[in-house]
Motif scaffolding. Structure first.
Motif, PDB file in Angstrom:
ATOM      1  N   LEU A   1       1.119  -1.339   0.462  1.00 54.62           N
ATOM      2  CA  LEU A   1       0.346  -0.239   0.217  1.00 54.62           C
ATOM      3  C   LEU A   1       0.723   1.058  -0.404  1.00 54.62           C
ATOM      4  O   LEU A   1       1.663   1.165   1.561  1.00 54.62           O
ATOM      5  CB  LEU A   1      -1.078   0.223   0.384  1.00 54.62           C
ATOM      6  N   VAL A   2       0.783   1.913  -1.088  1.00 59.39           N
ATOM      7  CA  VAL A   2       1.617   3.271  -1.439  1.00 59.39           C
ATOM      8  C   VAL A   2       1.406   4.393  -0.483  1.00 59.39           C
ATOM      9  O   VAL A   2      -0.196   4.903  -1.361  1.00 59.39           O
ATOM     10  CB  VAL A   2       2.113   3.306  -2.969  1.00 59.39           C
ATOM     11  N   LEU A   3       1.505   5.354   0.544  1.00 56.24           N
ATOM     12  CA  LEU A   3       1.365   6.183   0.964  1.00 56.24           C
ATOM     13  C   LEU A   3       1.967   7.365   0.339  1.00 56.24           C
ATOM     14  O   LEU A   3       3.001   7.635   0.291  1.00 56.24           O
ATOM     15  CB  LEU A   3       1.092   6.314   1.989  1.00 56.24           C
ATOM     16  N   THR A   4       1.790   8.173   0.041  1.00 55.48           N
ATOM     17  CA  THR A   4       2.259  10.011  -0.759  1.00 55.48           C
ATOM     18  C   THR A   4       1.250  10.942  -0.524  1.00 55.48           C
ATOM     19  O   THR A   4      -0.515  10.737  -0.098  1.00 55.48           O
ATOM     20  CB  THR A   4       2.753   9.613  -2.778  1.00 55.48           C
ATOM     21  N   THR A   5       1.882  12.095  -0.858  1.00 58.03           N
ATOM     22  CA  THR A   5       1.281  13.471  -0.267  1.00 58.03           C
ATOM     23  C   THR A   5       1.558  13.861  -2.430  1.00 58.03           C
ATOM     24  O   THR A   5       0.929  14.809  -2.157  1.00 58.03           O
ATOM     25  CB  THR A   5       2.354  14.364   0.098  1.00 58.03           C
ATOM     26  N   GLY A   6       2.323  12.862  -2.823  1.00 63.91           N
ATOM     27  CA  GLY A   6       2.232  13.523  -4.702  1.00 63.91           C
ATOM     28  C   GLY A   6       4.031  14.683  -4.631  1.00 63.91           C
ATOM     29  O   GLY A   6       3.578  14.883  -5.621  1.00 63.91           O
ATOM     30  N   ILE A   7       4.301  14.652  -3.443  1.00 56.07           N
ATOM     31  CA  ILE A   7       5.514  16.105  -3.246  1.00 56.07           C
ATOM     32  C   ILE A   7       6.539  15.494  -5.245  1.00 56.07           C
ATOM     33  O   ILE A   7       6.406  16.370  -5.131  1.00 56.07           O
ATOM     34  CB  ILE A   7       6.148  15.837  -2.203  1.00 56.07           C
ATOM     35  N   GLY A   8       6.753  13.962  -4.937  1.00 59.26           N
ATOM     36  CA  GLY A   8       7.740  13.850  -5.756  1.00 59.26           C
ATOM     37  C   GLY A   8       7.442  13.394  -6.960  1.00 59.26           C
ATOM     38  O   GLY A   8       7.932  12.545  -7.483  1.00 59.26           O
ATOM     39  N   PHE A   9       6.118  13.205  -7.507  1.00 61.74           N
ATOM     40  CA  PHE A   9       5.249  13.067  -8.663  1.00 61.74           C
ATOM     41  C   PHE A   9       6.160  13.516  -9.674  1.00 61.74           C
ATOM     42  O   PHE A   9       6.559  14.475  -9.643  1.00 61.74           O
ATOM     43  CB  PHE A   9       3.209  13.097  -8.933  1.00 61.74           C
ATOM     44  N   PRO A  10       6.690  12.908 -11.277  1.00 59.94           N
ATOM     45  CA  PRO A  10       6.881  12.772 -11.970  1.00 59.94           C
ATOM     46  C   PRO A  10       6.171  13.693 -12.778  1.00 59.94           C
ATOM     47  O   PRO A  10       5.081  13.642 -12.609  1.00 59.94           O
ATOM     48  CB  PRO A  10       7.146  11.590 -12.607  1.00 59.94           C
ATOM     49  N   ALA A  11       6.728  14.007 -14.462  1.00 57.75           N
ATOM     50  CA  ALA A  11       6.148  15.048 -14.532  1.00 57.75           C
ATOM     51  C   ALA A  11       4.963  13.982 -15.740  1.00 57.75           C
ATOM     52  O   ALA A  11       3.860  14.610 -15.875  1.00 57.75           O
ATOM     53  CB  ALA A  11       6.792  15.698 -16.034  1.00 57.75           C
ATOM     54  N   ARG A  12       5.436  13.064 -15.930  1.00 57.19           N
ATOM     55  CA  ARG A  12       4.370  12.177 -16.426  1.00 57.19           C
ATOM     56  C   ARG A  12       3.742  11.075 -15.684  1.00 57.19           C
ATOM     57  O   ARG A  12       4.519  10.229 -14.917  1.00 57.19           O
ATOM     58  CB  ARG A  12       5.171  11.013 -17.196  1.00 57.19           C
ATOM     59  N   LEU A  13       2.805  11.686 -15.452  1.00 53.54           N
ATOM     60  CA  LEU A  13       1.292  10.972 -14.030  1.00 53.54           C
ATOM     61  C   LEU A  13       1.108   8.932 -14.936  1.00 53.54           C
ATOM     62  O   LEU A  13       1.252   8.405 -14.070  1.00 53.54           O
ATOM     63  CB  LEU A  13       0.893  11.170 -13.879  1.00 53.54           C
ATOM     64  N   ASP A  14       1.555   9.292 -16.009  1.00 54.48           N
ATOM     65  CA  ASP A  14       0.816   8.187 -16.353  1.00 54.48           C
ATOM     66  C   ASP A  14       2.415   6.665 -16.466  1.00 54.48           C
ATOM     67  O   ASP A  14       1.712   5.806 -16.264  1.00 54.48           O
ATOM     68  CB  ASP A  14       0.703   7.756 -17.687  1.00 54.48           C
ATOM     69  N   ASP A  15       2.996   7.229 -16.467  1.00 53.45           N
ATOM     70  CA  ASP A  15       3.769   5.894 -15.868  1.00 53.45           C
ATOM     71  C   ASP A  15       4.294   5.875 -14.448  1.00 53.45           C
ATOM     72  O   ASP A  15       4.556   4.694 -14.424  1.00 53.45           O
ATOM     73  CB  ASP A  15       5.407   6.873 -16.811  1.00 53.45           C
ATOM     74  N   TYR A  16       3.992   6.783 -13.508  1.00 53.24           N
ATOM     75  CA  TYR A  16       3.792   7.036 -12.369  1.00 53.24           C
ATOM     76  C   TYR A  16       3.079   5.615 -12.669  1.00 53.24           C
ATOM     77  O   TYR A  16       3.212   4.568 -11.355  1.00 53.24           O
ATOM     78  CB  TYR A  16       3.636   8.625 -11.862  1.00 53.24           C
ATOM     79  N   ALA A  17       1.594   5.476 -13.055  1.00 55.03           N
ATOM     80  CA  ALA A  17       1.077   4.496 -12.437  1.00 55.03           C
ATOM     81  C   ALA A  17       1.486   3.151 -13.616  1.00 55.03           C
ATOM     82  O   ALA A  17       0.818   2.257 -12.913  1.00 55.03           O
ATOM     83  CB  ALA A  17      -0.720   4.986 -13.016  1.00 55.03           C
TER      84      ALA A  17
END
Length: 544
Positions: A72-88
């Motif tokens: 279960l990944v917990l995050t605030t999104g501070i370090g999200f990459p530019a391409r969120l589709d790649d993150y998913a």
């Protein structure tokens, strides 16, 4: 939608509920520590039954390298990459259980690209509208996971101890199957490779519901590719029962109802441990379970020890012997070597009869046939296989009447001396000699014969004569002295002398009908007693 539902998953083909030790996403989201964050599922609403193996807090743009799957990944999104589709895509590829995004610190609402990427890849996405302490979430979820694992270990140990104890004390297959059914609350059935239901136990489902059309339903349920799996349209949990790689049966656990075709991981463990215990029991017991199943079913009918005739009919049909709409008759055979005869009968009568060893009563056969009188051809085959007389009870049309047929067959068997030529005997063949043979052990019959014939037997013993033989020839000739003399190889004068001597010894008149009838019964009773003693001397007690 909020996640407070209790889910189920299907892993390796086996449906497993979370109370088997697995913590699901739905259960995690229902924890108070996360409920305070007002969670909302934006993607993967149909995947709340996914197992959560661990919790991981990360603000990395590419977190996959730190994950192993099931987190279960917990995050605030501070370090999200530019391409969120790649993150998913990364989370999907690594097999993360879900991603939980806390809103407010970096994002006021979930990024559309992330929502779309998670939805397209089936990755659950949950947003928290209020802040929570991730450390509290980690602590509670990990405690829940470890607690579940501990419960799973304790459950596994309990299952192991139960079946080990059964094996150590030599429990039979009935007890093993009953234990599996009791521990799971599900119906459990052991079948052979011919799809005959040998042993079964059910806690809630009625027997007719469990075994009705068993062979047809079983053949429509394939064996699992792996050892244990949910198979077929009915959703049976099936495991193979084998030894050294050779399968000799299947163990099936039926769902609680057609609407609830799911099982807990505990059910899988219980079914597999039961299969191992059954293999050990089979290796340590001489009796083949197919034989035992047929014998038990036969005794249930003969001794009327069933609770429901409908259940009994279903059980016998599940053993491969159709009885619905059939005519029935019981055959009893008494031979010295029952084991050899049993093997012959099972091979010849498979699918048309229940065959069982009834101990001293002999070998019992419940014939099932379509046409009235169809028992005769089968009975003639049985007497050829046995090389001995067979005794047939009345033909009946219902299972509830089979006990009467059995009683009649045993009555005939008691009346026909063992060791006679092969032949089919029914109650119509019982005359006076056969009746007295059946009653030969009755003290009243013995006393009567002794009272009538003792003086004659004593005279023969004292003088070396054989007046009893003369009486037997005379009675068998219905008082015709010429025939009696010829049968006894005597002259008429010699016969007359013997008959006068017999009348003096017995103090009776052989010309009197009553006296001759009494003497006839006494001689027949004595012959029956002697035939019984001869049979015991030659072959032991009847049925041995």
């Amino acid at each position: 939608m909020t996640a407070v539902e209790f889910g189920a998953r299907k892993a390796q083909g086996v449906v497993v509920n979370s109370d088997g030790g697995t913590v699901t996403l739905g259960e995690v989201l229902s924890l108070p520590v996360l409920a305070r964050g007002l969670p909302k599922v934006l993607a993967g609403q149909d995947r709340l039954d996914r197992p959560v193996r661990w919790v991981h807090v990360t603000e990395w743009a590419s977190p996959a390298s730190a994950l192993r799957g099931g987190e279960l990944v917990l995050t605030t999104g501070i370090g999200f990459p530019a391409r969120l589709d790649d993150y998913a895509a990364e989370l999907c590829d690594v097999g993360a259980a879900a991603v939980v995004l806390e809103l407010g610190r970096c994002y006021r609402e979930a990024p559309h690209e992330l929502v779309a990427g998670c939805r397209s890849r089936g990755v659950p996405l949950v947003v928290l509208h209020c802040g929570v302490k991730f450390v509290d979430v980690t602590q509670e979820v990990h405690a829940m996971i470890l607690g579940g694992q501990l419960r799973t270990l304790r459950t596994a140990q309990r299952i192991h101890d139960t079946f080990t104890a059964l094996s150590l004390r030599g429990a039979g297959p009935d007890e093993i199957i009953r234990a599996a059914a009791t521990m799971t609350g599900r119906a459990v059935v052991l079948e052979n490779l011919a799809h005959q239901a040998l042993i079964f136990a059910s806690v809630e489902r009625v027997l007719d519901d469990v075994l009705n059309r068993w062979e047809e339903r079983s053949r429509a349920t394939p064996s699992p590719a792996e050892r244990t799996d949910v198979c077929g349209q009915e959703g049976w949990l099936v495991t193979s029962v084998e030894f050294r790689g050779q399968q000799w049966g299947r163990l099936a656990m039926l769902p609680a109802s057609p609407a609830e075709q799911h099982f807990h991981s505990e059910h899988v463990v219980i079914l597999e441990r039961a299969a191992v215990a059954l293999t050990l029991a089979r290796l340590t017991r001489e009796t083949r379970w197919e034989e035992q199943a047929h014998r038990d079913a036969l005794l249930d009918v003969l001794e009327q020890r069933q609770l429901s005739w409908r259940d009994t009919r279903t059980r016998i049909t599940a053993l491969g012997v159709p009885v619905q709409g059939r005519r029935l008759a019981v055959v009893v055979v008494r031979v010295d070597d029952r084991a050899v005869l049993l093997d012959k009968l099972r091979a010849r009568l498979e699918g048309s009869a229940l065959v069982g060893d009834l101990g001293e009563r002999g070998v019992g056969v419940l014939l099932s046939f379509r046409e009235p009188g169809g028992w005769r051809a089968l009975a003639e085959e049985i007497t050829e296989l046995a090389g001995a007389p067979v005794h047939v009870g009345a033909e009946v049309g219902e299972l509830s009447e089979v006990a009467r047929s059995a009683a009649e067959a045993e009555q005939v068997a008691d009346a026909v001396p063992r060791g006679g030529p092969p032949g089919v005997h029914t109650v119509t063949d019982i005359g006076l000699p056969e009746l007295l043979y059946a009653l030969r052990e009755d003290p009243r019959v013995q006393s009567y014969a002794e009272r009538q014939l003792a003086p004659l037997l004593a005279y023969d013993q004292c003088h070396g004569t054989d007046l009893l033989a003369t009486v037997r020839h005379y009675l068998a000739s219905a008082g015709n002295k010429s025939i009696a003399a010829r049968r006894g190889h005597l002259s008429r004068q010699a016969l007359y002398q013997r008959l006068r001597l017999i009348e003096e010894v017995l103090h009776g008149d052989l010309e009197a009908g009553d006296f001759r009838a009494q003497l006839h019964v006494a001689v027949a009773a004595l012959d029956a007693q002697r035939a019984g003693r001869a049979a015991r001397a030659e072959g032991g007690a009847p049925g041995k």
